[in-house]
Write a protein that holds these residues in place. Structure first.
Motif, PDB file in Angstrom:
ATOM      1  N   GLY A   1     124.050  59.576   0.657  1.00 50.24           N
ATOM      2  CA  GLY A   1     123.964  60.821  -0.003  1.00 50.24           C
ATOM      3  C   GLY A   1     125.251  61.214  -0.936  1.00 50.24           C
ATOM      4  O   GLY A   1     125.323  61.485  -1.999  1.00 50.24           O
ATOM      5  N   PHE A   2     126.490  61.061  -0.168  1.00 48.84           N
ATOM      6  CA  PHE A   2     127.700  61.434  -0.715  1.00 48.84           C
ATOM      7  C   PHE A   2     127.928  60.681  -1.868  1.00 48.84           C
ATOM      8  O   PHE A   2     128.714  61.025  -2.638  1.00 48.84           O
ATOM      9  CB  PHE A   2     128.603  61.509   0.433  1.00 48.84           C
TER      10      PHE A   2
ATOM     11  N   VAL B   1     120.797  68.562   6.184  1.00 49.48           N
ATOM     12  CA  VAL B   1     122.180  67.697   6.512  1.00 49.48           C
ATOM     13  C   VAL B   1     122.734  67.252   5.142  1.00 49.48           C
ATOM     14  O   VAL B   1     124.013  67.265   4.708  1.00 49.48           O
ATOM     15  CB  VAL B   1     121.468  66.394   7.179  1.00 49.48           C
TER      16      VAL B   1
ATOM     17  N   PHE C   1     124.799  69.689   3.550  1.00 49.60           N
ATOM     18  CA  PHE C   1     126.417  69.832   3.996  1.00 49.60           C
ATOM     19  C   PHE C   1     127.244  69.172   3.054  1.00 49.60           C
ATOM     20  O   PHE C   1     128.059  69.762   2.353  1.00 49.60           O
ATOM     21  CB  PHE C   1     126.603  69.124   5.351  1.00 49.60           C
ATOM     22  N   VAL C   2     126.807  67.888   2.750  1.00 49.65           N
ATOM     23  CA  VAL C   2     127.706  66.932   1.851  1.00 49.65           C
ATOM     24  C   VAL C   2     127.562  67.530   0.277  1.00 49.65           C
ATOM     25  O   VAL C   2     128.548  67.997  -0.344  1.00 49.65           O
ATOM     26  CB  VAL C   2     127.270  65.394   1.737  1.00 49.65           C
TER      27      VAL C   2
ATOM     28  N   LYS D   1     129.308  70.642  -0.431  1.00 48.51           N
ATOM     29  CA  LYS D   1     130.815  70.450  -0.218  1.00 48.51           C
ATOM     30  C   LYS D   1     131.481  69.996  -1.640  1.00 48.51           C
ATOM     31  O   LYS D   1     132.285  70.420  -1.930  1.00 48.51           O
ATOM     32  CB  LYS D   1     131.313  69.702   1.050  1.00 48.51           C
ATOM     33  N   ILE D   2     130.691  69.064  -2.142  1.00 46.97           N
ATOM     34  CA  ILE D   2     131.068  68.425  -3.120  1.00 46.97           C
ATOM     35  C   ILE D   2     130.906  69.395  -4.538  1.00 46.97           C
ATOM     36  O   ILE D   2     131.904  69.380  -5.287  1.00 46.97           O
ATOM     37  CB  ILE D   2     130.248  66.982  -3.602  1.00 46.97           C
TER      38      ILE D   2
END
Lengths: 348, 305
Positions: free
Chosen positions: B143-144, B243, B246-247, B250-251
């Motif tokens: 995902g990130f 979940v 979260f990433v 953040k991004i």
């Protein structure tokens, strides 16, 4: 004796009851060798082009991750003076001077990072760490899951019920949340343990890594346990297990010799598909800063570090990201191929 | 049926209790109090602080107090954001995350189911291959990576959409796409294989022989049966969405619960970590419960053991 014209009795020819000739016997001989489970599986796997290519890719990646760093001229934590933030294949001023003077400098295939470390070796070591995480985590799961499932299925009754309720509970707990919590809670105790002689290796691996393994050991075996349990339940009813029991074979021997060998196909497939999921989780946690200890790179932490300079040095992010994707993709495709080859029942 | 539902509800309650207990004791295992890291405080002040947050009592007493608080919806005070309760933070941050997550779930369901159907109906042809390749790639890319790639290409290079915060509706596009990427690919694969399975069934031949129109065959007979495996995936998908947030948060610097969870982790805001974990876990467990019960209702073939 004259035959009754309306009788259904067949006209039998005594010649049909003579012993068979050699020639006739020959036609009864089975010409092809019997094919074992493994041979058959590998034959089917070899025919699967996608799986074979993925296998080749995995082997190549493993060579780069485990063998090449042994004799690579740079090391993952070596800082080369004046060689900060080089682009791929670029040389620093000092290195260029050596080349101009006729010397040779090993090129930085992927450039260097902001601290002047060769990026290619960092990627390789990072790949090594990520692969190790996947393999070790899967090994841990392989030790716990099948055993738990087999015991639950074999015991049956209230033991089975209790064990499966525990599995149900673990199954619904969101794993990543627990990993984050555990890596926090275990940080202190593990750091304390790392100072004890004999446990200093914890420092190199990093406490986060240990908590990841612990979480894998605690949580990720449930799928495998469930699968093995349902397999065992069917095999348990089979006649040869009844026969073995009637002969007085010990329960542990039955589990090992009969049940486990029959589950092996499912286990291989499950394990292969577990590796990428472990790598996935590790890279995710490293990305959030909960992964390996600092000087040691993992693909996730490299990507995370690369994010900061995304607009100036995009390759610092894209190379580890591409390697992660390639690893996960190859393992997934290989797992699919193995499933088709060894476990045709699981094919949906 | 009632027995099954009761059993599942009981199991869910036990699971939530296990998570809450586990969270509490794990957080209390951490050596050193939350006020140790700050500048030297006098012992009196530390004692006063500990008394304020109830840290001077025995662990068991703290546990009972905390659990009792949870039952009344009291998650305690945040340690780092002075004067705000954890519940307050969750209540203000969660809707932002829920909006993005909900959109992502909806999009991945609609896209995944329809593309999976299209692939199955064109088995072996161009669209099937195209969709299958896309789905396989979608599962492999973390995902990130999707997030950063999207923000790099569309935000930095093409400058089409804003990549920071949630200023207007276009800023929703990238985060939602990033979260929906994996589930969409997964559902496509799931839908394709289950649709192929259903299309080979006898009742499909019967429907065809009866002379039903194509759309009726597809929607009344094929889709209804083929969609069942997708329903079971909805539970895990919700967990994944949380979940993923979260990433993504953040991004893309989104003021949601996922982002605040990461901040809490980095800032060691223990009560906020505990509260958020328990809240998110409870959410996932309850959603899984609802989906499981719904599944039994939709699919009458399944026995309630």
């Amino acid at each position: 004796m004259a035959k009754n014209p309306i009788s259904f009795q067949m006209d039998l020819d005594p010649a049909d009851f003579l012993p068979a000739t050699e020639e006739e016997k020959q036609s009864q001989v089975i010409m092809r060798d019997s094919i074992s489970f493994w041979k058959d599986g590998f034959r089917r796997l070899r025919k699967n082009k996608v799986a074979m290519v993925s296998l080749a890719v995995i082997i190549i990646i493993m060579i780069f991750a485990f063998i090449v760093p042994q004799f690579y001229p740079y090391s993952y934590d070596m800082q080369i003076k004046g060689a900060n933030n080089l682009a791929p294949m670029q040389f620093s001023a000092a290195e260029q001077a050596i080349i101009d003077a006729g010397g040779s400098v090993f090129p930085h295939f992927f450039g260097t990072d902001s601290m002047g470390r060769d990026y290619a070796i960092r990627i390789m070591v990072g790949t090594q760490i990520s692969l190790l995480v996947g393999l070790i985590a899967t090994a841990i799961i392989l030790c716990i899951g099948p055993l738990y499932g087999a015991i639950a299925a074999y015991a049956g009754g209230w033991v089975d019920l209790l064990m499966m309720r525990i599995v149900d509970i673990i199954y619904t707990i969101p794993d990543v949340l627990l990993i984050i919590l555990l890596s926090f809670a275990l940080d202190g105790p593990l750091k304390a343990l790392a100072t004890v002689p004999g446990f200093t290796w914890i420092q190199t691996v990093g406490t986060n890594m240990i908590s990841i393994f612990i979480v894998f050991a605690l949580l990720y075996w449930v799928n495998m346990a469930r699968m093995v349990r349902s397999q065992v339940l069917t095999i348990k009813q089979s006649d040869y297990v009844t026969a073995a029991r009637a002969l007085g074979v010990k329960t542990s021997t039955i589990i090992r010799k009969h049940l486990m060998t029959n589950c092996i196909g499912t286990l291989i497939v499950c394990a292969t598909l577990q590796i990428p999921s472990a790598i996935f989780t590790e890279s995710f946690l490293s990305f959030l800063g909960l992964g390996v200890a600092v000087p040691l790179p993992s693909l996730g932490s490299l990507a995370s570090a690369g994010l900061n300079g995304l607009y100036t040095y995009p390759y610092l992010l894209f190379i580890p990201a591409a390697v992660i994707s390639l690893i996960i993709l190859s393992f997934n495709l290989l797992g699919d191929g193995l499933r088709d080859a060894f476990d045709p029942k699981m094919k949906k | 049926m009632t027995r099954y539902v009761l059993k599942r509800i009981l199991l869910a309650i036990v699971t939530i209790w296990v998570v809450a207990t586990l969270t509490f004791f794990l957080m209390n295992m951490i050596p050193g109090g939350p006020f140790l890291s700050e500048k030297a405080i006098s012992p009196q002040a530390t004692a006063a602080l500990e008394a304020k947050y109830g840290l001077d009592k025995s662990l068991w007493e703290q546990y009972v107090t905390y659990m009792n608080g949870l039952l009344h919806g009291d998650f305690g005070l945040s340690l780092k954001q002075r004067g705000r309760t954890v519940l307050e933070i969750i209540v203000t941050k969660f809707p932002v995350s829920a909006k993005i997550g909900g959109m992502a779930v909806l999009i991945s369901l609609v896209l995944g189911v329809s593309l999976g159907c299209i692939a199955a109906l064109h088995q072996g042809k161009f669209w099937d291959r195209f969709i299958s390749v896309f789905a396989t790639l979608g599962i492999a890319v973390p995902g990130f990576v999707v997030c950063t790639l999207l923000s790099y290409v569309f935000g930095a290079k093409l400058k089409l959409v804003s990549t920071l915060g949630l200023s207007d509706w276009t800023s929703y596009i990238l985060p939602v796409t990033a979260i929906a990427f994996y589930p969409t690919s997964y559902i496509m694969r799931l839908m394709r294989s289950s649709m192929l399975d259903v299309l080979g069934q006898d009742y499909m031949r019967t429907a065809k022989a009866k002379g039903l129109s194509g759309t009726k065959q597809l929607f009344k007979h094929a889709l209804r049966n083929a969609i069942l495996p997708v329903v079971t995936y909805v539970g895990p998908m919700l967990a994944y969405t949380i979940v993923g947030s979260f990433v993504v948060e953040k991004i893309f610097v989104i003021p949601g619960l996922g982002g605040s969870f990461i901040t809490a982790i980095n800032g060691r805001d223990y009560t906020l970590i505990m509260g958020t974990t328990i809240f998110l876990a409870t959410l996932v467990i309850l959603m899984t419960l609802v989906v499981d019960i719904l599944y039994k209702i939709i699919d009458p073939r399944i026995k309630y053991d």
